[in-house]
Design a protein around this motif. Sequence first.
Motif, mmCIF file in Angstrom:
data_model
loop_
_atom_site.group_PDB
_atom_site.id
_atom_site.type_symbol
_atom_site.label_atom_id
_atom_site.label_comp_id
_atom_site.label_asym_id
_atom_site.label_seq_id
_atom_site.Cartn_x
_atom_site.Cartn_y
_atom_site.Cartn_z
ATOM 1 N N TYR A 112 -2.924 -4.655 3.701
ATOM 2 C CA TYR A 112 -3.334 -4.895 5.085
ATOM 3 C C TYR A 112 -2.680 -6.153 5.650
ATOM 4 C CZ TYR A 112 -6.458 -5.493 9.092
ATOM 5 O OH TYR A 112 -6.962 -5.649 10.368
ATOM 6 N N GLY A 115 1.114 -5.839 5.848
ATOM 7 C CA GLY A 115 1.492 -4.995 6.976
ATOM 8 C C GLY A 115 1.425 -5.744 8.289
ATOM 9 N N ALA A 143 0.295 0.065 8.672
ATOM 10 C CA ALA A 143 0.637 0.027 7.249
ATOM 11 C C ALA A 143 -0.337 0.856 6.428
ATOM 12 C CB ALA A 143 0.647 -1.424 6.752
ATOM 13 N N GLY A 210 4.953 -2.400 10.739
ATOM 14 C CA GLY A 210 3.815 -2.253 9.842
ATOM 15 C C GLY A 210 3.852 -0.936 9.087
ATOM 16 N N PHE A 213 6.430 -1.059 6.295
ATOM 17 C CA PHE A 213 5.932 -1.836 5.160
ATOM 18 C C PHE A 213 4.933 -1.030 4.343
ATOM 19 C CE2 PHE A 213 2.698 -4.480 3.212
ATOM 20 C CZ PHE A 213 3.448 -5.398 2.502
ATOM 21 N N GLY A 214 4.004 -0.356 5.027
ATOM 22 C CA GLY A 214 2.989 0.412 4.314
ATOM 23 C C GLY A 214 3.581 1.545 3.495
#
Length: 251
Positions: A112, A115, A143, A210, A213-214
């Motif tokens: 979290y 992200g 994310a 985000g 990245f996730g």
Amino acid sequence: MFPFTDTAPRAARPLVVLGLIAVNTLVFLWMWDMPLREQNGILVHYALIPIRYTNPALAVRLGLDPADWWPLLTNTFLHGGWLHLISNMWFLWIFGPAMEGRLGRLMFLVLYLGGGIAASAVHVWTHANSTEPVLGASGAIAAVIAAHAITFPRERVVMVVLLIIIPLFFSVPTVAFALIWFGLQIFQGASELASPGMASSVAWWAHIGGFGFGALFAWVVGAFEFESGVRTATWSGRGRHVPLIKPRTWL
């Protein structure tokens, strides 16, 4: 079209998700009754203003500290209104507990917060000359959505569409929901960059950062088998059937 629930196994006690919802809500309520001048002061210090990092000399003249990197994270705990807060927290509640159950509390928190920071960094990169404050948890939640789709691609997301006053329920695979959502962000983000003079109230590229990245986080973590230590709650037929929800449930 709005997600109503999902069929992935969820943490029986999603303490991190509940804690994040509580913190975001308390920060919003704390700022709610502040005079406008004090609210603006909070935004200057804790919202994301790209020019702070891309043009340090100008940032100093504007009263911004270019050595203060905290806004890359703190902006994710600020929201611009009730609808902004409620929609973000609802998405977190839909997709967060399954990822907390799969990753464990610490790793979910890393997902979290990481992200949120990645979303901020991408926004700074794509809006280098912007002096507009950006705030909200959407990048961090993006994310979570991406990680959910990578981890539980065949589970279902139950959607609701309001036809005037009649709710219509249907379900789609999690991966399909995530790809459609991500496609919309790409379309809107590309349109924004193509028309730089057009004002936008949504940080589309923060969502994209985000989400990226996730997805990467879930792919890397998915290569390792580990025990999260978080008990999950399941219901019969989870992952195969859509809950029976009728319009009268909303009355």
